[in-house]
Motif scaffolding. Structure first.
Motif, PDB file in Angstrom:
ATOM      1  N   ILE A   7      28.610 -42.471 -25.796  1.00  0.00           N
ATOM      2  CA  ILE A   7      29.380 -41.236 -25.968  1.00  0.00           C
ATOM      3  C   ILE A   7      28.652 -40.088 -25.285  1.00  0.00           C
ATOM      4  CG2 ILE A   7      30.353 -39.602 -27.636  1.00  0.00           C
ATOM      5  CD1 ILE A   7      30.296 -41.874 -29.726  1.00  0.00           C
ATOM      6  N   ASN A   8      29.398 -39.357 -24.436  1.00  0.00           N
ATOM      7  CA  ASN A   8      28.830 -38.200 -23.741  1.00  0.00           C
ATOM      8  C   ASN A   8      29.990 -37.376 -23.186  1.00  0.00           C
ATOM      9  OD1 ASN A   8      26.307 -36.914 -22.779  1.00  0.00           O
ATOM     10  ND2 ASN A   8      27.162 -37.262 -20.754  1.00  0.00           N
ATOM     11  N   PRO A   9      29.888 -36.044 -23.161  1.00  0.00           N
ATOM     12  CA  PRO A   9      31.043 -35.260 -22.681  1.00  0.00           C
ATOM     13  C   PRO A   9      31.370 -35.468 -21.218  1.00  0.00           C
ATOM     14  CG  PRO A   9      29.137 -33.845 -23.075  1.00  0.00           C
ATOM     15  CD  PRO A   9      28.817 -35.182 -23.658  1.00  0.00           C
ATOM     16  N   VAL A  10      30.350 -35.754 -20.388  1.00  0.00           N
ATOM     17  CA  VAL A  10      30.600 -35.904 -18.950  1.00  0.00           C
ATOM     18  C   VAL A  10      30.231 -37.302 -18.489  1.00  0.00           C
ATOM     19  CG1 VAL A  10      30.429 -33.480 -18.330  1.00  0.00           C
ATOM     20  CG2 VAL A  10      28.354 -34.854 -18.447  1.00  0.00           C
ATOM     21  N   LEU A  11      30.986 -37.751 -17.513  1.00  0.00           N
ATOM     22  CA  LEU A  11      30.823 -39.086 -16.953  1.00  0.00           C
ATOM     23  C   LEU A  11      30.167 -39.042 -15.579  1.00  0.00           C
ATOM     24  CD1 LEU A  11      31.827 -42.051 -17.619  1.00  0.00           C
ATOM     25  CD2 LEU A  11      33.874 -41.491 -16.340  1.00  0.00           C
ATOM     26  N   GLN A  22      25.990 -44.146 -17.333  1.00  0.00           N
ATOM     27  CA  GLN A  22      26.636 -45.147 -16.475  1.00  0.00           C
ATOM     28  C   GLN A  22      25.666 -46.272 -16.114  1.00  0.00           C
ATOM     29  OE1 GLN A  22      29.490 -44.763 -13.566  1.00  0.00           O
ATOM     30  NE2 GLN A  22      30.030 -42.618 -13.940  1.00  0.00           N
ATOM     31  N   GLU A  23      24.410 -45.932 -15.844  1.00  0.00           N
ATOM     32  CA  GLU A  23      23.452 -46.965 -15.449  1.00  0.00           C
ATOM     33  C   GLU A  23      23.097 -47.876 -16.612  1.00  0.00           C
ATOM     34  OE1 GLU A  23      21.349 -44.634 -11.678  1.00  0.00           O
ATOM     35  OE2 GLU A  23      20.366 -44.627 -13.637  1.00  0.00           O
ATOM     36  N   ILE A  24      23.034 -47.341 -17.821  1.00  0.00           N
ATOM     37  CA  ILE A  24      22.835 -48.199 -18.991  1.00  0.00           C
ATOM     38  C   ILE A  24      24.033 -49.123 -19.158  1.00  0.00           C
ATOM     39  CG2 ILE A  24      22.721 -48.200 -21.513  1.00  0.00           C
ATOM     40  CD1 ILE A  24      20.970 -45.702 -21.338  1.00  0.00           C
ATOM     41  N   GLY A  25      25.248 -48.587 -18.940  1.00  0.00           N
ATOM     42  CA  GLY A  25      26.449 -49.412 -19.028  1.00  0.00           C
ATOM     43  C   GLY A  25      26.453 -50.540 -18.013  1.00  0.00           C
ATOM     44  N   GLU A  26      25.994 -50.241 -16.789  1.00  0.00           N
ATOM     45  CA  GLU A  26      25.923 -51.275 -15.753  1.00  0.00           C
ATOM     46  C   GLU A  26      24.927 -52.362 -16.125  1.00  0.00           C
ATOM     47  OE1 GLU A  26      25.096 -49.209 -12.134  1.00  0.00           O
ATOM     48  OE2 GLU A  26      26.943 -48.011 -12.240  1.00  0.00           O
ATOM     49  N   LEU A  27      23.798 -51.958 -16.720  1.00  0.00           N
ATOM     50  CA  LEU A  27      22.815 -52.957 -17.146  1.00  0.00           C
ATOM     51  C   LEU A  27      23.376 -53.809 -18.274  1.00  0.00           C
ATOM     52  CD1 LEU A  27      19.966 -54.075 -16.775  1.00  0.00           C
ATOM     53  CD2 LEU A  27      19.142 -52.335 -18.381  1.00  0.00           C
ATOM     54  N   ILE A  37      32.543 -46.511 -22.363  1.00  0.00           N
ATOM     55  CA  ILE A  37      32.014 -45.148 -22.293  1.00  0.00           C
ATOM     56  C   ILE A  37      33.107 -44.180 -22.718  1.00  0.00           C
ATOM     57  CG2 ILE A  37      31.300 -43.303 -20.725  1.00  0.00           C
ATOM     58  CD1 ILE A  37      29.704 -45.342 -19.154  1.00  0.00           C
ATOM     59  N   ALA A  38      32.815 -43.375 -23.745  1.00  0.00           N
ATOM     60  CA  ALA A  38      33.735 -42.336 -24.194  1.00  0.00           C
ATOM     61  C   ALA A  38      33.269 -40.998 -23.640  1.00  0.00           C
ATOM     62  CB  ALA A  38      33.774 -42.288 -25.722  1.00  0.00           C
ATOM     63  N   TYR A  39      34.213 -40.214 -23.123  1.00  0.00           N
ATOM     64  CA  TYR A  39      33.855 -38.949 -22.481  1.00  0.00           C
ATOM     65  C   TYR A  39      34.973 -37.936 -22.701  1.00  0.00           C
ATOM     66  CZ  TYR A  39      37.310 -40.042 -18.902  1.00  0.00           C
ATOM     67  OH  TYR A  39      38.485 -40.307 -18.265  1.00  0.00           O
ATOM     68  N   GLY A  40      34.682 -36.666 -22.442  1.00  0.00           N
ATOM     69  CA  GLY A  40      35.657 -35.606 -22.624  1.00  0.00           C
ATOM     70  C   GLY A  40      36.650 -35.560 -21.473  1.00  0.00           C
ATOM     71  N   LYS A  41      37.872 -35.963 -21.721  1.00  0.00           N
ATOM     72  CA  LYS A  41      38.877 -36.033 -20.652  1.00  0.00           C
ATOM     73  C   LYS A  41      39.140 -34.663 -20.035  1.00  0.00           C
ATOM     74  CE  LYS A  41      43.550 -37.656 -19.626  1.00  0.00           C
ATOM     75  NZ  LYS A  41      44.805 -38.204 -20.191  1.00  0.00           N
ATOM     76  N   GLY A  42      39.066 -33.625 -20.848  1.00  0.00           N
ATOM     77  CA  GLY A  42      39.352 -32.296 -20.350  1.00  0.00           C
ATOM     78  C   GLY A  42      38.252 -31.709 -19.491  1.00  0.00           C
ATOM     79  N   ILE A  46      37.652 -39.299 -13.775  1.00  0.00           N
ATOM     80  CA  ILE A  46      37.029 -40.576 -13.430  1.00  0.00           C
ATOM     81  C   ILE A  46      37.006 -40.728 -11.916  1.00  0.00           C
ATOM     82  CG2 ILE A  46      37.177 -43.074 -13.662  1.00  0.00           C
ATOM     83  CD1 ILE A  46      38.689 -42.650 -16.261  1.00  0.00           C
ATOM     84  N   LYS A  47      35.843 -40.953 -11.370  1.00  0.00           N
ATOM     85  CA  LYS A  47      35.727 -41.272  -9.953  1.00  0.00           C
ATOM     86  C   LYS A  47      35.392 -42.753  -9.831  1.00  0.00           C
ATOM     87  CE  LYS A  47      34.599 -36.596  -8.446  1.00  0.00           C
ATOM     88  NZ  LYS A  47      33.633 -35.713  -7.780  1.00  0.00           N
ATOM     89  N   THR A  48      34.177 -43.113 -10.192  1.00  0.00           N
ATOM     90  CA  THR A  48      33.814 -44.527 -10.230  1.00  0.00           C
ATOM     91  C   THR A  48      33.038 -44.781 -11.509  1.00  0.00           C
ATOM     92  OG1 THR A  48      31.781 -44.071  -8.983  1.00  0.00           O
ATOM     93  CG2 THR A  48      33.720 -44.760  -7.719  1.00  0.00           C
ATOM     94  N   CYS A  49      33.403 -45.836 -12.188  1.00  0.00           N
ATOM     95  CA  CYS A  49      32.687 -46.232 -13.398  1.00  0.00           C
ATOM     96  C   CYS A  49      32.969 -47.699 -13.647  1.00  0.00           C
ATOM     97  CB  CYS A  49      33.124 -45.391 -14.596  1.00  0.00           C
ATOM     98  SG  CYS A  49      32.181 -45.760 -16.092  1.00  0.00           S
ATOM     99  N   LYS A  50      31.915 -48.497 -13.725  1.00  0.00           N
ATOM    100  CA  LYS A  50      32.082 -49.936 -13.921  1.00  0.00           C
ATOM    101  C   LYS A  50      32.376 -50.283 -15.377  1.00  0.00           C
ATOM    102  CE  LYS A  50      29.158 -51.057  -9.955  1.00  0.00           C
ATOM    103  NZ  LYS A  50      27.906 -51.687  -9.474  1.00  0.00           N
ATOM    104  N   SER A  51      31.932 -49.451 -16.313  1.00  0.00           N
ATOM    105  CA  SER A  51      32.245 -49.671 -17.718  1.00  0.00           C
ATOM    106  C   SER A  51      33.693 -49.284 -17.994  1.00  0.00           C
ATOM    107  CB  SER A  51      31.321 -48.832 -18.606  1.00  0.00           C
ATOM    108  OG  SER A  51      29.965 -49.168 -18.417  1.00  0.00           O
ATOM    109  N   GLU A  52      34.252 -49.833 -19.066  1.00  0.00           N
ATOM    110  CA  GLU A  52      35.581 -49.419 -19.496  1.00  0.00           C
ATOM    111  C   GLU A  52      35.476 -48.027 -20.109  1.00  0.00           C
ATOM    112  OE1 GLU A  52      38.085 -52.466 -21.419  1.00  0.00           O
ATOM    113  OE2 GLU A  52      36.349 -53.802 -21.211  1.00  0.00           O
ATOM    114  N   THR A  53      36.413 -47.155 -19.766  1.00  0.00           N
ATOM    115  CA  THR A  53      36.314 -45.764 -20.200  1.00  0.00           C
ATOM    116  C   THR A  53      37.312 -45.446 -21.309  1.00  0.00           C
ATOM    117  OG1 THR A  53      37.809 -45.105 -18.418  1.00  0.00           O
ATOM    118  CG2 THR A  53      35.439 -44.935 -17.991  1.00  0.00           C
TER     119      THR A  53
END
Length: 410
Positions: A7-11, A22-27, A37-42, A46-53
């Motif tokens: 959980i974090n406001p920015v991705l 993101q790097e912990i998610g990739e590992l 990964i949960a993030y603040g949509k507002g 999303i640009k690139t993220c290998k984890s499910e958002t």
């Protein structure tokens, strides 16, 4: 299959917390986990993220959270509906571990979230990147010299600083609300991870002092931040024949030492110059001729070249946790000179730099000249070796997975 939710406001990877998350998610994915990964949509796209958002809230809920913050000092207490919907998502994916980075950021209601977490039985790891979670308002208090967070806050001297409130000072009530919410977590289900020994020491005096702490320093990509050929940046920025004092920040402010650099510039000889990275256009107008202001480098490799070419990296920060810029400079073979501030000193040893007292601008320059007199070559190898031993991000992320495994066994 084990499941991790962060959980974090920015991705965005252009932010330190977004990149770390993101790097912990990739590992996690590489190790056969499912990663969310949960993030603040507002606040983030999303640009690139290998984890499910999992986007939380919307632009409207983020804006309303901003209104409640600016008018009523209720940061972290809006976004009620968005948080309830997010809690339903947590129930759906039922993670084995929840890893919180930041929850301040106009997207979550911490009372709703912790009411759920305290009853869920899910182990929580909370990485502490700043001081907001145990104060009634501010995210740092060192510059203001305030210790009200130890006794209950109220009469906040930084009411108009981030997260700014222009009308109401709710700091005493915020302190009590945070204390009630965060200490509702069972002690065997929450491990707090300060990223510096300094903030761990500070938190031991807070209402969270009875919880389990595990310091895990931030890491960096030592394959990118390495000793580089500097000829390109020397030519690009007209640095030939200059002794270079480098400063880097994502946002410059008095707390980051902007005014100290201007003061330092008045003490320089003709063959010495300051290079500041992260300068905005309005800040550039305030710079004297012997400070070169760069808005940002074209890429991270060019930043590594600037670190490498500098005679010394100067970090006159007045409040900080464990600044990544210090690690990057050392990894590029450049010694760090910093104020005795928070966790900024924790990467500095006799072989990697100097520490001077806060506000001692002349001391910064004396230390930089001592580096020059001794010779940069006498620091380069020892700095790089220290970075490889302590700053590799892969090893720091592995520390998190060891902690995850430990918690899942309890």
């Amino acid at each position: 299959m084990k499941t991790l939710l962060q959980i974090n406001p920015v991705l965005r990877v252009s932010t330190s917390t977004g990149r770390i998350m993101q790097e912990i998610g990739e590992l996690a994915l590489q190790n056969g986990w499912r990663s969310y990964i949960a993030y603040g949509k507002g606040r983030d796209g999303i640009k690139t993220c290998k984890s499910e958002t999992i986007p939380v809230g919307s632009l409207c809920s983020t804006l309303w959270h901003g209104v409640e913050t600016r008018l009523f000092d209720r940061h972290g207490l809006a976004s009620t509906h968005a948080t309830r919907e997010f809690v339903k998502e947590i129930d759906r994916i039922h993670p084995d571990i929840i890893h919180i980075h930041n929850i301040h950021g106009y997207f979550l209601n911490y009372r709703v979230l912790f009411d759920y977490l305290s009853r869920s039985g899910i182990p929580v790891v909370w990485t502490v990147h700043d001081c907001w979670l145990y104060t009634g308002h501010c995210y740092y208090y060192s510059y203001a010299g305030c210790d009200k967070w130890q006794t209950g806050c109220g009469g906040c001297p930084q009411q108009r600083d981030f997260p700014a409130s222009f009308i109401v000072d709710r700091s005493r009530r915020n302190f009590e609300d945070k204390k009630a919410a965060f200490t509702s977590m069972p002690k065997n289900k929450l491990v707090i991870v300060p990223v510096s020994e300094w903030i761990r020491s500070e938190m031991s005096k807070s209402f969270l002092g009875g919880y389990n702490f595990r310091v895990i320093h931030n890491g960096i990509n030592t394959d990118v931040f390495k000793i580089c050929n500097e000829n390109d940046v020397i030519e690009k920025y007209g640095l030939k024949g200059k002794h270079i004092l480098l400063g880097v920040a994502s946002i410059w402010s008095r707390e980051k030492g902007f005014d100290d650099f201007v003061q330092l510039s008045r003490m320089l000889n003709d063959d010495e110059t300051i290079v500041l990275v992260g300068i905005k256009n309005e800040e550039r107008k305030k710079l004297p001729n012997n400070i070169i202001g760069i808005s940002r480098t074209e890429n991270v490799n060019q930043l590594a070249e600037l670190y490498s070419v500098a005679d010394a990296f100067i970090n006159p920060t007045w409040q900080d946790n464990y600044p990544t810029v210090n690690l990057e400079a050392i990894s590029c073979g450049t010694p760090v000179i910093t104020y005795r501030t928070g966790g900024s000193v924790e990467a500095v040893t006799d072989s990697t730099g100097y520490v001077v007292e806060q506000g001692n601008v002349r001391g910064l320059l004396d230390a930089a000249r001592a580096v020059r007199q001794r010779g940069k070559d006498n620091y380069r190898a020892s700095c790089r070796q220290y970075a490889l031993q302590h700053f590799k991000k892969e090893e720091r992320y592995a520390d998190y997975f060891s902690l995850y495994d430990e918690l899942m066994k309890t």
